[in-house]
Design a protein around this motif. Structure first.
Motif, PDB file in Angstrom:
ATOM      1  N   SER A   1      -1.961 -14.113  27.894  1.00 31.37           N
ATOM      2  CA  SER A   1      -1.423 -13.496  26.681  1.00 31.37           C
ATOM      3  C   SER A   1      -0.623 -14.501  25.863  1.00 31.37           C
ATOM      4  O   SER A   1       0.134 -15.306  26.409  1.00 31.37           O
ATOM      5  CB  SER A   1      -0.519 -12.308  27.040  1.00 31.37           C
ATOM      6  N   GLU A   2      -0.809 -14.446  24.566  1.00 28.22           N
ATOM      7  CA  GLU A   2       0.016 -15.244  23.662  1.00 28.22           C
ATOM      8  C   GLU A   2       1.179 -14.419  23.135  1.00 28.22           C
ATOM      9  O   GLU A   2       2.175 -14.965  22.657  1.00 28.22           O
ATOM     10  CB  GLU A   2      -0.831 -15.750  22.489  1.00 28.22           C
ATOM     11  N   LEU A   3       1.034 -13.107  23.244  1.00 22.70           N
ATOM     12  CA  LEU A   3       2.079 -12.209  22.759  1.00 22.70           C
ATOM     13  C   LEU A   3       2.131 -10.976  23.647  1.00 22.70           C
ATOM     14  O   LEU A   3       1.115 -10.331  23.897  1.00 22.70           O
ATOM     15  CB  LEU A   3       1.792 -11.787  21.310  1.00 22.70           C
ATOM     16  N   GLY A   4       3.316 -10.667  24.136  1.00 25.17           N
ATOM     17  CA  GLY A   4       3.511  -9.470  24.948  1.00 25.17           C
ATOM     18  C   GLY A   4       4.498  -8.534  24.266  1.00 25.17           C
ATOM     19  O   GLY A   4       5.004  -8.819  23.174  1.00 25.17           O
ATOM     20  N   TYR A   5       4.771  -7.420  24.916  1.00 22.94           N
ATOM     21  CA  TYR A   5       5.678  -6.436  24.318  1.00 22.94           C
ATOM     22  C   TYR A   5       6.380  -5.662  25.422  1.00 22.94           C
ATOM     23  O   TYR A   5       5.778  -5.328  26.449  1.00 22.94           O
ATOM     24  CB  TYR A   5       4.877  -5.468  23.442  1.00 22.94           C
TER      25      TYR A   5
END
Length: 227
Positions: free
Chosen positions: A179-183
């Motif tokens: 992942s390059e972006l998580g939340y």
């Protein structure tokens, strides 16, 4: 003058024969009645045995249905099809969940919605009169749901109740390798309302987070390792 013959019914041997016949008839009738009674008892016992043997099977099936508690994908009217309360949805594939205030299908009727990745889960709180829809998954009332605590102690995509699924405390949140972006998102309840959000963040690198009992933690594209 010759002797006159006595009528046969006045002879002693005639009455002996009559008595024997009466005894035979009486005894035979009793045996027949006894045989009939025995046959009746056997039939009754057989029927009782069949009824008794069927009953545990029926009870077992009913218990199995009750204990399973699984709710299949579909649309349900809360208060009619399912009781109001808190549930956990488990995604079997790419699962969409949506709660609406009516069945019009209008965008403005949506109370909340979300997309779950395969293997993820989400808590939801549903109220009477709402319409809840989910696809490609299964749902359980919280008291009948399987545990969402990971066996390997690595928490991945999903929603977890603090104090139940994950102890309160500080945790390192790690961005997934793919992942390059998580939340992540911390909420006060599982109603999925904006006003219930305590904090949230788009994760671009590893970070730390402190959570408290009663809160709900949502993870997407990040992990928490409690080993």
């Amino acid at each position: 003058m010759g002797k006159s013959k006595k009528p046969f019914y006045k002879k002693w041997w005639f009455w002996v024969i009559v008595i024997i016949i009466i005894i035979v008839l009486t005894t035979g009738g009793g045996d027949e009645d006894a045989t009939n009674d025995t046959a009746t008892d056997q039939t009754t016992n057989k029927t009782d045995d069949t009824t008794t043997s069927d009953k545990p099977t029926e009870e077992k099936e009913e218990t199995k249905k009750k204990d399973d508690g699984k709710i299949k994908s579909g649309t349900y009217k809360v208060g009619t099809d399912i009781p109001a309360g808190e549930y956990i949805v488990f995604a079997k594939g790419y699962t969409y969940i949506e709660s609406s205030k009516d069945s019009s299908g209008a965008l403005e009727s949506i109370i909340f919605n979300d997309n779950l990745s395969k293997g993820a889960n989400s808590y939801v709180t549903l109220k009477d009169g709402e319409y809840f829809k989910f696809q490609d998954g299964e749902m359980y009332a919280v008291d009948q749901a399987p545990s969402v605590i990971p066996e390997d102690n690595v928490y991945t995509d999903g929603m977890y109740k603090i104090g139940k699924d994950l102890p309160a405390g500080e945790y390192k949140i790690t961005l997934g390798t793919d992942s390059e972006l998580g939340y992540y998102e911390v909420s006060k309840s599982s109603s999925h309302q904006l006003e219930d959000i305590v904090t949230n963040e788009n994760v671009q690198a590893d970070t730390y987070l402190t959570v408290s009992d009663g809160q709900y933690l949502k993870l997407q594209g990040v992990t928490i390792n409690t080993k």
